[in-house]
Structure formats: C-alpha cells, structure tokens
Design a protein around this motif. Structure first.
Motif, PDB file in Angstrom:
ATOM      1  N   ALA A   5      15.969 -37.722 -20.422  1.00 51.61           N
ATOM      2  CA  ALA A   5      14.627 -37.892 -20.990  1.00 51.61           C
ATOM      3  C   ALA A   5      14.209 -36.740 -21.901  1.00 51.61           C
ATOM      4  O   ALA A   5      13.149 -36.795 -22.510  1.00 51.61           O
ATOM      5  CB  ALA A   5      13.613 -38.030 -19.863  1.00 51.61           C
ATOM      6  N   ILE A   6      15.034 -35.702 -22.010  1.00 53.79           N
ATOM      7  CA  ILE A   6      14.696 -34.542 -22.830  1.00 53.79           C
ATOM      8  C   ILE A   6      15.533 -34.560 -24.101  1.00 53.79           C
ATOM      9  O   ILE A   6      16.746 -34.768 -24.047  1.00 53.79           O
ATOM     10  CB  ILE A   6      14.938 -33.227 -22.059  1.00 53.79           C
ATOM     11  N   SER A   7      14.895 -34.311 -25.220  1.00 53.36           N
ATOM     12  CA  SER A   7      15.587 -34.251 -26.503  1.00 53.36           C
ATOM     13  C   SER A   7      16.668 -33.173 -26.459  1.00 53.36           C
ATOM     14  O   SER A   7      16.404 -32.060 -25.969  1.00 53.36           O
ATOM     15  CB  SER A   7      14.575 -33.926 -27.604  1.00 53.36           C
ATOM     16  N   PRO A   8      17.877 -33.458 -26.954  1.00 54.50           N
ATOM     17  CA  PRO A   8      18.938 -32.443 -26.952  1.00 54.50           C
ATOM     18  C   PRO A   8      18.535 -31.140 -27.637  1.00 54.50           C
ATOM     19  O   PRO A   8      18.941 -30.062 -27.219  1.00 54.50           O
ATOM     20  CB  PRO A   8      20.089 -33.124 -27.701  1.00 54.50           C
ATOM     21  N   SER A   9      17.706 -31.217 -28.668  1.00 55.19           N
ATOM     22  CA  SER A   9      17.305 -30.008 -29.385  1.00 55.19           C
ATOM     23  C   SER A   9      16.333 -29.143 -28.576  1.00 55.19           C
ATOM     24  O   SER A   9      16.190 -27.950 -28.833  1.00 55.19           O
ATOM     25  CB  SER A   9      16.686 -30.372 -30.737  1.00 55.19           C
ATOM     26  N   LEU A  10      15.668 -29.733 -27.578  1.00 55.30           N
ATOM     27  CA  LEU A  10      14.710 -28.994 -26.752  1.00 55.30           C
ATOM     28  C   LEU A  10      15.237 -28.637 -25.365  1.00 55.30           C
ATOM     29  O   LEU A  10      14.599 -27.884 -24.631  1.00 55.30           O
ATOM     30  CB  LEU A  10      13.429 -29.817 -26.581  1.00 55.30           C
TER      31      LEU A  10
END
Length: 97
Positions: A7-12
């Motif tokens: 659920a978390i963006s790879p960039s974040l």
C-alpha cells in the motif's frame, strides 16, 4: 504497529520505514521518525514484504543484522530495539529465485 508494504508507494517506502532528516527533500521541513523508530522496544509487522522495493529489502536485512540504520538524508546512525515480523501471501521460494 504494522505496515502493508503493497500500500506504500515505492518512492516513499524507505522514508516511511527509516524516516528522513530535515532538508533531505523539498518537503522535509523537520526530521521525521520512521516506523522502525516508532516501534522501538516493540514489534513492527511488515505485511506483504515481497512487495517492498528490493533496495529497501536489503536495507532491512542490514538493519536486522546490525540493529542500526540511517534515516534518509542523514549520516547519523541510529540504534533501536525493534523486533520485525514479516508476512507474505506469495511462495517465498518463488520470490528468492
């Protein structure tokens, strides 16, 4: 405390897990403690770990080995006592090949 890795963006992802230092990016006006620091003296559950970016997975392994980490944009090593539990719905043997 738990995190659904899918659920978390790879960039974040790295910033969410390890935190970041003030000035490390455009919107970093203050230091931010990541989930590992917030779970100090407790447990962090990482669900769907196979969905986490590979570079972050390697940093997690380093953390597990040394119990130390650096926040994004910081050279200051932090030490915590956080237990991490991982889970995945995928076949781990397929993931490591």
């Amino acid at each position: 405390m738990s995190i659904n890795c899918s659920a978390i963006s790879p960039s974040l992802f790295e910033s969410e897990l390890f935190g970041y230092a003030k000035g490390s990016h455009n919107t970093a006006h203050n230091d931010f403690d990541g989930k590992i620091k917030l779970a100090d003296n407790g447990t962090l559950f990482l669900d769907e770990i196979g969905k986490a970016p590979l570079n972050v997975q390697s940093k997690i392994l380093t953390f597990l080995d040394e119990k130390k980490y650096n926040s994004v944009g910081s050279n200051v090593e932090k030490k915590v006592n956080t237990r991490i539990i991982f889970a995945t719905n995928e076949d781990p043997l397929v993931l490591i090949r």
